[in-house]
Design a protein around this motif. Structure first.
Motif, PDB file in Angstrom:
ATOM      1  N   ILE A  78      49.656  18.150  11.685  1.00  0.00           N
ATOM      2  CA  ILE A  78      49.985  18.748  12.836  1.00  0.00           C
ATOM      3  C   ILE A  78      48.686  20.083  11.666  1.00  0.00           C
ATOM      4  N   LYS A  79      48.288  21.003  13.185  1.00  0.00           N
ATOM      5  CA  LYS A  79      47.174  21.652  12.923  1.00  0.00           C
ATOM      6  C   LYS A  79      47.048  22.932  12.732  1.00  0.00           C
ATOM      7  N   TYR A  80      48.630  23.389  13.458  1.00  0.00           N
ATOM      8  CA  TYR A  80      49.559  24.904  13.942  1.00  0.00           C
ATOM      9  C   TYR A  80      50.581  24.497  13.939  1.00  0.00           C
ATOM     10  N   VAL A  81      51.451  25.487  13.423  1.00  0.00           N
ATOM     11  CA  VAL A  81      52.365  25.938  13.616  1.00  0.00           C
ATOM     12  C   VAL A  81      53.337  27.127  13.086  1.00  0.00           C
ATOM     13  N   THR A  82      53.519  27.871  14.999  1.00  0.00           N
ATOM     14  CA  THR A  82      54.207  29.009  14.930  1.00  0.00           C
ATOM     15  C   THR A  82      55.639  29.546  15.833  1.00  0.00           C
ATOM     16  N   PRO A  83      56.144  30.321  15.334  1.00  0.00           N
ATOM     17  CA  PRO A  83      58.129  30.432  15.828  1.00  0.00           C
ATOM     18  C   PRO A  83      57.695  31.272  17.206  1.00  0.00           C
ATOM     19  N   VAL A  84      58.036  30.838  18.323  1.00  0.00           N
ATOM     20  CA  VAL A  84      57.610  31.051  19.465  1.00  0.00           C
ATOM     21  C   VAL A  84      59.698  31.560  20.265  1.00  0.00           C
ATOM     22  N   ILE A  85      59.535  31.660  21.643  1.00  0.00           N
ATOM     23  CA  ILE A  85      60.790  32.565  22.112  1.00  0.00           C
ATOM     24  C   ILE A  85      60.636  31.936  23.379  1.00  0.00           C
ATOM     25  N   LYS A  86      61.407  30.207  23.106  1.00  0.00           N
ATOM     26  CA  LYS A  86      60.984  29.938  24.732  1.00  0.00           C
ATOM     27  C   LYS A  86      62.224  30.274  25.435  1.00  0.00           C
ATOM     28  N   TYR A  87      61.713  30.246  27.430  1.00  0.00           N
ATOM     29  CA  TYR A  87      62.540  30.847  28.275  1.00  0.00           C
ATOM     30  C   TYR A  87      62.835  29.634  29.155  1.00  0.00           C
ATOM     31  N   ASP A  88      64.259  29.933  29.072  1.00  0.00           N
ATOM     32  CA  ASP A  88      64.918  28.554  30.384  1.00  0.00           C
ATOM     33  C   ASP A  88      64.340  28.656  31.386  1.00  0.00           C
ATOM     34  N   ARG A  89      63.626  27.408  32.064  1.00  0.00           N
ATOM     35  CA  ARG A  89      63.057  27.356  33.628  1.00  0.00           C
ATOM     36  C   ARG A  89      64.035  27.627  34.433  1.00  0.00           C
ATOM     37  N   ASN A  90      65.110  27.596  34.024  1.00  0.00           N
ATOM     38  CA  ASN A  90      66.541  27.901  35.609  1.00  0.00           C
ATOM     39  C   ASN A  90      66.771  29.420  34.971  1.00  0.00           C
ATOM     40  N   GLY A  91      68.114  29.706  34.058  1.00  0.00           N
ATOM     41  CA  GLY A  91      68.574  31.255  33.929  1.00  0.00           C
ATOM     42  C   GLY A  91      67.959  31.986  33.038  1.00  0.00           C
ATOM     43  N   PHE A  92      66.079  31.740  32.491  1.00  0.00           N
ATOM     44  CA  PHE A  92      65.249  31.750  32.183  1.00  0.00           C
ATOM     45  C   PHE A  92      66.485  32.803  30.476  1.00  0.00           C
ATOM     46  N   LYS A  93      67.173  32.076  30.431  1.00  0.00           N
ATOM     47  CA  LYS A  93      67.870  32.011  28.355  1.00  0.00           C
ATOM     48  C   LYS A  93      66.918  32.007  27.648  1.00  0.00           C
ATOM     49  N   ALA A  94      66.630  33.273  26.201  1.00  0.00           N
ATOM     50  CA  ALA A  94      65.951  33.150  25.159  1.00  0.00           C
ATOM     51  C   ALA A  94      66.570  32.507  24.196  1.00  0.00           C
ATOM     52  N   ARG A  95      65.272  31.222  23.924  1.00  0.00           N
ATOM     53  CA  ARG A  95      65.739  30.636  22.441  1.00  0.00           C
ATOM     54  C   ARG A  95      64.558  30.328  22.146  1.00  0.00           C
ATOM     55  N   GLU A  96      64.955  30.362  20.545  1.00  0.00           N
ATOM     56  CA  GLU A  96      64.418  30.924  19.027  1.00  0.00           C
ATOM     57  C   GLU A  96      63.796  29.235  19.179  1.00  0.00           C
TER      58      GLU A  96
END
Length: 214
Positions: A78-96
């Motif tokens: 493991i080289k790097y880890v960071t928190p992100v917000i991912k957006y669903d490809r269809n409804g674009f719901k934000a997910r941690e």
């Protein structure tokens, strides 16, 4: 003529002295910043402000990851880890989510689950806008292994993109776009993301079904 020759020799010696005095950590920082400059200088807002901010080795440590995730990616460093917000490809719901970069792959992680794995050898592109948002789109191949391109929002966008393209050894696939970009949803379908300027930052699905980033 002699003065010019002596000036060049003096500069060369000063550079040599500086380079020899660099610590390993400082050398890594400079190598990363050179890549960041090549990718973003004069292209993305916020680049100049990022110059004085050192990149961290990682935003989260390995022991911050769920043991089940560590077990699933065992054998990879493991080289790097960071928190992100991912957006669903269809409804674009934000997910941690967490973005985990190893020496060979990028993982989008939800708690104890790996939601998507992207091997660097198959990575097609990395896109971000010319504005000050932290949106990053990781473009993947059209095959049965992948659900579609990955839409992420990163707090440290310059750091994250630099780490990703250096680990993948694909600096040339990073694109800084203006106005909009297309991304693959899956099953041959595509979506559009629009970048605009407004009074406050926000990401939402507009009336036409597009993902709008302000």
């Amino acid at each position: 003529q002699t003065s010019e020759m002596l000036r060049k020799i003096c500069v060369r010696n000063l550079v040599r002295k500086y380079c020899r005095g660099l610590t390993a950590e400082r050398k890594v920082q400079l190598q990363q910043k050179v890549v960041t400059s090549a990718v973003f200088c004069g292209k993305k807002e916020g680049y100049l402000e990022s110059l004085g901010q050192p990149f961290l080795d990682t935003r989260l440590r390995e022991n911050d990851l769920n043991p089940k995730v560590l077990q699933l990616i065992r054998g990879e460093i493991i080289k790097y880890v960071t928190p992100v917000i991912k957006y669903d490809r269809n409804g674009f719901k934000a997910r941690e989510r967490l973005l985990v970069l190893t020496q060979s792959s990028a993982y989008v992680v939800e708690m104890a689950k790996i939601k998507q794995k992207i091997e660097y050898s198959t990575l097609k592109g990395i896109s971000t806008s010319n504005l000050s948002d932290g949106i990053v789109v990781i473009h993947v191949p059209e095959d049965n292994k992948q659900k579609g391109d990955v839409i992420l929002q990163c707090e440290h966008v310059f750091e994250t993109v630099t780490k990703l393209c250096m680990l993948a050894n694909k600096q040339s696939v990073v694109k800084v776009v203006k106005g909009s970009l297309r991304f693959r949803i899956g099953s041959g379908k595509e979506g559009t993301m629009v970048f605009t300027v407004g009074p406050e930052p926000q990401v939402f699905k507009d009336k036409t079904g597009q993902l709008t980033v302000v």
